[in-house]
Scaffold this motif. Structure first.
Motif, mmCIF file in Angstrom:
data_model
loop_
_atom_site.group_PDB
_atom_site.id
_atom_site.type_symbol
_atom_site.label_atom_id
_atom_site.label_comp_id
_atom_site.label_asym_id
_atom_site.label_seq_id
_atom_site.Cartn_x
_atom_site.Cartn_y
_atom_site.Cartn_z
ATOM 1 N N LYS A 21 -41.704 6.775 44.761
ATOM 2 C CA LYS A 21 -40.807 7.705 45.454
ATOM 3 C C LYS A 21 -41.611 8.702 46.287
ATOM 4 N N ALA A 22 -42.733 9.152 45.733
ATOM 5 C CA ALA A 22 -43.534 10.153 46.440
ATOM 6 C C ALA A 22 -44.137 9.596 47.720
ATOM 7 N N VAL A 23 -44.541 8.325 47.701
ATOM 8 C CA VAL A 23 -45.177 7.734 48.892
ATOM 9 C C VAL A 23 -44.172 6.990 49.769
ATOM 10 N N TRP A 42 -51.193 1.510 42.812
ATOM 11 C CA TRP A 42 -51.325 0.859 41.514
ATOM 12 C C TRP A 42 -50.571 -0.467 41.495
ATOM 13 N N ARG A 43 -49.381 -0.481 42.078
ATOM 14 C CA ARG A 43 -48.587 -1.730 42.082
ATOM 15 C C ARG A 43 -49.285 -2.797 42.934
ATOM 16 N N ALA A 44 -49.887 -2.358 44.049
ATOM 17 C CA ALA A 44 -50.592 -3.320 44.900
ATOM 18 C C ALA A 44 -51.790 -3.930 44.186
ATOM 19 N N LEU A 45 -52.500 -3.101 43.436
ATOM 20 C CA LEU A 45 -53.694 -3.589 42.723
ATOM 21 C C LEU A 45 -53.345 -4.488 41.571
ATOM 22 N N SER A 46 -52.211 -4.230 40.921
ATOM 23 C CA SER A 46 -51.849 -4.996 39.729
ATOM 24 C C SER A 46 -50.942 -6.190 40.044
#
Length: 238
Positions: free
Chosen positions: A220-222, A228-232
């Motif tokens: 929500k902030a970005v 983190w979601r992209a990396l995982s």
């Protein structure tokens, strides 16, 4: 492996000008452990110290007048260092004096009696280029207390250098960066601990839910997907 950390004090800075060794201090290491089998001797140089040198070590002609001369201690020194790896800070200085004293007695160079010489000043310059690498600076850098070092002394400086050398060459050979002992609190060696099975405790459902809430807040902030979601995220199929 037997190592000897060595330091000398002298009457001046140049043996070719007649300056002599007045103190030798050695600390023995065996397999990187201090043994307590140290060697220390004051030597009568048969001359006065230069003023600058005297200000450094404080060893007066009067104090040294009843000490043995170099030829009286050379055989015990040879026996002590024989075949060992010798560790010196700014080795050319001490070796210049030691070789000079041996030549005065028509003996092979000091370096011919030892297995190898390690210069910690060279090592320090490679590890810390562009920084001060005096013994005092290295003590500060590696957390070795030298608060009791008011004047230079061969044995004291060898003891400090031994601690610095062990710290400088330690590497990460334990589970923690500040572990000094080879035995853990439970009595098991660090090697045994390192080889033991690592216990993995999975996150609980509540912890997973809290983690997801945190990620949603970051999304929500970005105004999109947080890093983190992209990396995982699983890799896309080729």
């Amino acid at each position: 492996m037997r190592q000897i950390v060595l330091d000398t004090e002298t009457t001046g800075i140049n043996p070719k000008l007649g300056n002599r060794i007045i103190e030798i201090g050695c600390v023995e290491l065996h397999n990187r452990m201090l043994t307590g089998n140290n060697y220390h001797v004051y030597i009568n140089p048969e001359r006065d110290s230069e003023e600058g040198a005297l200000n450094v070590h404080g060893l007066t002609t009067e104090f040294l007048s009843d000490k043995p001369k170099f030829h009286e201690i050379v055989e015990e020194l040879r026996a002590y260092v024989a075949g060992a790896e010798v560790i010196i800070h700014n080795a050319p200085f001490d070796l210049g004096f030691l070789n000079h004293e041996f030549k005065r007695l028509n003996l092979p160079d000091f370096t011919d009696h030892v297995g190898k010489v390690i210069d910690t000043l060279v090592q320090a310059k490679e590890l810390h280029p562009g920084k001060r690498n005096s013994l005092d600076a290295l003590c500060d850098r590696y957390g070795v207390s030298n608060s009791h070092r008011k004047l230079h002394g061969a044995l004291l400086d060898a003891e400090l250098l031994a601690d610095v050398y062990l710290a400088m060459t330690r590497g990460q050979n334990s589970l923690g960066m500040d572990v000094e002992e080879e035995v853990s609190a439970g009595g098991a060696s660090l090697e045994q601990v390192a080889l033991a099975d690592i216990i993995v405790v999975p996150a609980s459902e509540a912890e997973l839910a809290a983690h997801e809430d945190t990620l949603n807040g970051l999304d929500k902030a970005v105004k999109g997907s947080c890093i983190w979601r992209a990396l995982s995220a699983p890799p896309a199929a080729a």
